[in-house]
Motif scaffolding. Structure first.
Motif, PDB file in Angstrom:
ATOM      1  N   GLY A 115     140.081 -26.284 -13.806  1.00 50.64           N
ATOM      2  CA  GLY A 115     139.271 -25.001 -12.606  1.00 50.64           C
ATOM      3  C   GLY A 115     139.113 -25.065 -11.311  1.00 50.64           C
ATOM      4  N   ALA A 116     137.877 -24.852  -9.907  1.00 56.18           N
ATOM      5  CA  ALA A 116     137.616 -24.249  -9.393  1.00 56.18           C
ATOM      6  C   ALA A 116     138.014 -25.964  -8.813  1.00 56.18           C
ATOM      7  N   GLN A 117     137.898 -26.644  -9.571  1.00 57.16           N
ATOM      8  CA  GLN A 117     138.477 -28.496  -9.220  1.00 57.16           C
ATOM      9  C   GLN A 117     139.767 -28.275  -8.152  1.00 57.16           C
ATOM     10  N   ILE A 118     140.444 -27.954  -8.766  1.00 55.29           N
ATOM     11  CA  ILE A 118     142.213 -27.917  -8.105  1.00 55.29           C
ATOM     12  C   ILE A 118     142.352 -27.002  -7.216  1.00 55.29           C
ATOM     13  N   THR A 119     141.459 -25.691  -7.158  1.00 60.47           N
ATOM     14  CA  THR A 119     142.198 -25.585  -5.405  1.00 60.47           C
ATOM     15  C   THR A 119     141.178 -25.901  -4.380  1.00 60.47           C
ATOM     16  N   ASN A 120     140.033 -26.702  -4.651  1.00 64.14           N
ATOM     17  CA  ASN A 120     139.857 -26.519  -3.777  1.00 64.14           C
ATOM     18  C   ASN A 120     140.021 -28.733  -3.937  1.00 64.14           C
ATOM     19  N   PHE A 121     140.188 -29.101  -4.381  1.00 60.77           N
ATOM     20  CA  PHE A 121     141.746 -30.359  -4.070  1.00 60.77           C
ATOM     21  C   PHE A 121     143.045 -30.118  -2.960  1.00 60.77           C
ATOM     22  N   LEU A 122     143.413 -29.039  -3.685  1.00 61.63           N
ATOM     23  CA  LEU A 122     144.255 -28.706  -2.869  1.00 61.63           C
ATOM     24  C   LEU A 122     144.364 -28.011  -1.184  1.00 61.63           C
ATOM     25  N   LYS A 123     142.960 -27.549  -1.116  1.00 63.68           N
ATOM     26  CA  LYS A 123     142.987 -27.416   0.027  1.00 63.68           C
ATOM     27  C   LYS A 123     142.817 -28.410   0.891  1.00 63.68           C
ATOM     28  N   GLN A 124     141.453 -29.360   0.159  1.00 61.40           N
ATOM     29  CA  GLN A 124     141.532 -30.387   1.162  1.00 61.40           C
ATOM     30  C   GLN A 124     142.832 -31.202   1.259  1.00 61.40           C
ATOM     31  N   TYR A 125     143.343 -31.638   0.865  1.00 62.02           N
ATOM     32  CA  TYR A 125     144.588 -32.715   0.597  1.00 62.02           C
ATOM     33  C   TYR A 125     145.783 -32.031   1.767  1.00 62.02           C
ATOM     34  N   SER A 126     145.818 -30.759   1.752  1.00 58.75           N
ATOM     35  CA  SER A 126     146.512 -29.997   3.091  1.00 58.75           C
ATOM     36  C   SER A 126     145.406 -30.895   4.254  1.00 58.75           C
ATOM     37  N   GLU A 127     144.334 -30.036   4.646  1.00 57.10           N
ATOM     38  CA  GLU A 127     143.859 -30.565   6.082  1.00 57.10           C
ATOM     39  C   GLU A 127     143.559 -31.825   5.762  1.00 57.10           C
ATOM     40  N   TYR A 128     143.682 -32.902   5.103  1.00 54.74           N
ATOM     41  CA  TYR A 128     143.554 -34.126   5.042  1.00 54.74           C
ATOM     42  C   TYR A 128     145.083 -34.802   5.269  1.00 54.74           C
ATOM     43  N   GLY A 129     146.262 -33.627   5.400  1.00 46.27           N
ATOM     44  CA  GLY A 129     147.412 -33.898   5.699  1.00 46.27           C
ATOM     45  C   GLY A 129     148.350 -34.813   5.355  1.00 46.27           C
ATOM     46  N   LEU A 130     148.035 -34.975   4.038  1.00 43.80           N
ATOM     47  CA  LEU A 130     148.058 -36.483   3.176  1.00 43.80           C
ATOM     48  C   LEU A 130     149.625 -35.481   2.543  1.00 43.80           C
ATOM     49  N   ARG A 131     151.118 -36.826   2.323  1.00 44.74           N
ATOM     50  CA  ARG A 131     151.855 -36.475   2.019  1.00 44.74           C
ATOM     51  C   ARG A 131     152.116 -36.353   0.979  1.00 44.74           C
ATOM     52  N   PHE A 132     152.227 -37.485   0.358  1.00 44.71           N
ATOM     53  CA  PHE A 132     152.494 -38.594  -1.355  1.00 44.71           C
ATOM     54  C   PHE A 132     152.666 -37.135  -1.772  1.00 44.71           C
ATOM     55  N   PRO A 133     153.973 -37.154  -2.729  1.00 46.03           N
ATOM     56  CA  PRO A 133     154.051 -36.005  -3.621  1.00 46.03           C
ATOM     57  C   PRO A 133     153.270 -35.680  -4.927  1.00 46.03           C
ATOM     58  N   ILE A 134     153.031 -34.665  -5.482  1.00 43.66           N
ATOM     59  CA  ILE A 134     151.432 -34.360  -5.815  1.00 43.66           C
ATOM     60  C   ILE A 134     152.187 -33.499  -7.255  1.00 43.66           C
ATOM     61  N   ALA A 135     152.126 -34.305  -8.865  1.00 42.66           N
ATOM     62  CA  ALA A 135     152.712 -33.477 -10.133  1.00 42.66           C
ATOM     63  C   ALA A 135     150.812 -33.414 -11.125  1.00 42.66           C
ATOM     64  N   GLY A 136     150.648 -32.275 -11.329  1.00 46.05           N
ATOM     65  CA  GLY A 136     149.970 -31.795 -12.303  1.00 46.05           C
ATOM     66  C   GLY A 136     150.163 -31.954 -13.455  1.00 46.05           C
ATOM     67  N   PHE A 137     149.210 -32.409 -14.085  1.00 48.30           N
ATOM     68  CA  PHE A 137     149.032 -32.170 -16.175  1.00 48.30           C
ATOM     69  C   PHE A 137     148.141 -30.881 -16.772  1.00 48.30           C
ATOM     70  N   GLY A 138     148.032 -30.469 -16.611  1.00 47.65           N
ATOM     71  CA  GLY A 138     146.621 -29.194 -16.496  1.00 47.65           C
ATOM     72  C   GLY A 138     146.585 -28.476 -15.205  1.00 47.65           C
ATOM     73  N   PHE A 139     147.049 -27.289 -15.926  1.00 48.60           N
ATOM     74  CA  PHE A 139     146.830 -26.294 -14.436  1.00 48.60           C
ATOM     75  C   PHE A 139     146.889 -24.797 -14.629  1.00 48.60           C
ATOM     76  N   ASP A 140     146.284 -23.443 -14.110  1.00 52.14           N
ATOM     77  CA  ASP A 140     146.283 -22.024 -14.029  1.00 52.14           C
ATOM     78  C   ASP A 140     146.598 -21.269 -13.052  1.00 52.14           C
ATOM     79  N   THR A 141     147.474 -21.112 -13.255  1.00 53.39           N
ATOM     80  CA  THR A 141     148.233 -19.956 -11.631  1.00 53.39           C
ATOM     81  C   THR A 141     147.054 -19.655 -10.710  1.00 53.39           C
ATOM     82  N   ALA A 142     145.984 -19.358 -11.373  1.00 55.32           N
ATOM     83  CA  ALA A 142     144.877 -18.641  -9.953  1.00 55.32           C
ATOM     84  C   ALA A 142     144.169 -20.100  -9.265  1.00 55.32           C
ATOM     85  N   LEU A 143     144.279 -20.447  -9.933  1.00 62.95           N
ATOM     86  CA  LEU A 143     143.808 -21.969  -9.029  1.00 62.95           C
ATOM     87  C   LEU A 143     144.983 -22.543  -7.985  1.00 62.95           C
ATOM     88  N   ALA A 144     145.980 -22.037  -7.863  1.00 64.68           N
ATOM     89  CA  ALA A 144     146.641 -22.269  -7.217  1.00 64.68           C
ATOM     90  C   ALA A 144     146.995 -20.973  -6.357  1.00 64.68           C
TER      91      ALA A 144
END
Length: 412
Positions: free
Chosen positions: A236-265
């Protein structure tokens, strides 16, 4: 009338030729088939619930335009399931007071289990459209519960194939962030099995409260651990918040998700969607029925549908087609019909069917990968997609759990 409900030689679309040939009728209150819809409309899963409601509404409108179910109009009842206790109480009310023919919906795995217990006792059909836990198809399976949503094993193996090809598994260290509720716990179990079997090791893992909005402590842990890949088992909204903050922190480790809904992206905003993820369906699938659904949903909602919308829409079509073919709304007859391997157009290249032993819809899935920012043309078309998985020469069961991995013994 849309092309979804044109008759085909095999009668795959809702209603078939017999339904389409019915004369127009005057609907009265006694001439309706009530379908109860339960799904989260608030909380961290609320954004997905709105897609589910819009899609189920669209499906009901199209079914009614094509003649209804056995000449009777579909009447939808909608409720916010909120939590497992509320979901159970509302499912009972749907059945005992409102006399629904079946129940559709849910996203939360614990709530789906609660509804499954009610429908098993009352012998009313329930199609789970959003809860992924393997346990719902295994230790907690129910004969009157079916699943258009994929199980976690299917999600993990779909994304897993993609990240294996990207060289992010064998000999690599991963850090897993997991939603701290039934879905997440089950997904982590399945993910660790897959990663371990394919030569990955753990750099770290954390359970994340479902209502958490500040991921700073976890992002600092990632920066310190320096994993080869971040495994996102959030929801759910966890994914949206995580992706926003991951970008803000400038982290560059590759990400892979095992559960997902496109609305969250989509909710994460331009440039914030990263990594590779599994989806049960997406709005760019290139089949006639998928294109027609996408166009109709976009006309109704002002945006394309995503995978949760696909699932609720598909469940409604399955119900209408089955009840019209049987000329009955009897739940036990529908269960038996589905268990015999009835085929359905599921808006993908191949027809789907429900596996008799655990009631999981056998179907293709997709692995999607975020496009580079300079390749993104609009707020919705932000990923590239794999071909359908399993491939055309493989069994649809190739990515599903095996009987040994997930044992289902339906209660009497």
């Amino acid at each position: 009338m849309t092309e979804f409900f044109r008759p085909t030689r095999r009668g795959l679309l809702a209603g078939g030729a017999a339904m389409l040939a019915m004369p127009s009728i005057s609907y009265g209150q006694s001439d309706v088939v009530k379908i109860g819809h339960l799904t989260p409309r608030t909380g961290f899963l609320g954004p997905l619930g709105e897609f589910a409601v819009n899609a189920a509404t669209l499906a009901a409108e199209q079914i009614n335009a094509a003649g209804g179910i056995n000449g009777r109009k579909v009447e939808m009842l909608f409720e916010d399931s909120v939590n497992p206790q509320t979901a159970s109480a509302k499912a009972e009310r749907y059945i005992q007071r409102d006399k629904v023919a079946c129940i559709v919906g849910e996203i939360n795995s614990a709530s789906a289990l609660a509804i499954g217990q009610v429908v098993q006792r009352e012998k009313i059909l329930f199609i789970n459209t959003g809860a992924n836990s393997d346990a719902l198809r295994g230790s907690d399976c129910r004969r009157y519960m079916f699943h258009t949503e994929s199980q976690n094993s299917m999600m993990v193996r779909t994304a897993g194939r993609a990240i294996l090809e990207q060289g992010l598994v064998r000999g690599k260290k991963y850090y897993a962030l997991t939603a701290d509720y039934a879905f997440g716990h089950d997904l982590l179990r399945v993910a660790k099995r897959f990663l371990g079997e394919n030569g990955a090791t753990v750099a770290g893992e954390d359970l994340v409260p479902t209502e958490l909005t500040d991921f700073s402590p976890f992002l600092l842990k990632l920066r310190q651990a320096r994993p080869d890949v971040v495994i996102c088992n959030l929801a759910g909204a966890q994914i949206t918040n995580f992706l926003k903050q991951y970008s803000e922190y400038g982290l560059r480790f590759p990400i892979a998700g095992f559960g997902f809904d496109t609305a969250l992206a989509w909710g994460a905003g331009t440039g914030n969607f990263l990594g590779t993820w599994p989806v049960v369906w997406h709005h760019l699938v290139d089949t006639p029925s998928a294109k027609a659904f996408t166009a109709a949903f976009r006309a109704k909602a002002g945006k394309p549908p995503e995978n949760q919308g696909w699932s609720d829409y598909t469940a409604m079509r399955v119900i209408a087609q089955s009840m019209n073919e049987l000329k009955s709304i009897d739940a036990t007859k529908v269960v038996e019909h589905l268990e015999k391997g009835a085929k359905f157009d599921v808006l993908k290249p191949r027809e789907g069917y429900f596996r008799a032993r655990d009631h999981q819809l056998m179907m293709e899935m997709y692995a999607i990968t975020a496009l580079p920012a300079d390749k993104v043309q609009n707020q919705f078309d932000i990923f590239s997609s794999s071909a359908a998985i399993p491939g055309p020469s493989e069994s649809l069961e190739a990515i599903a759990s095996t009987p040994e991995e997930n044992v289902c013994n339906f209660p009497s």
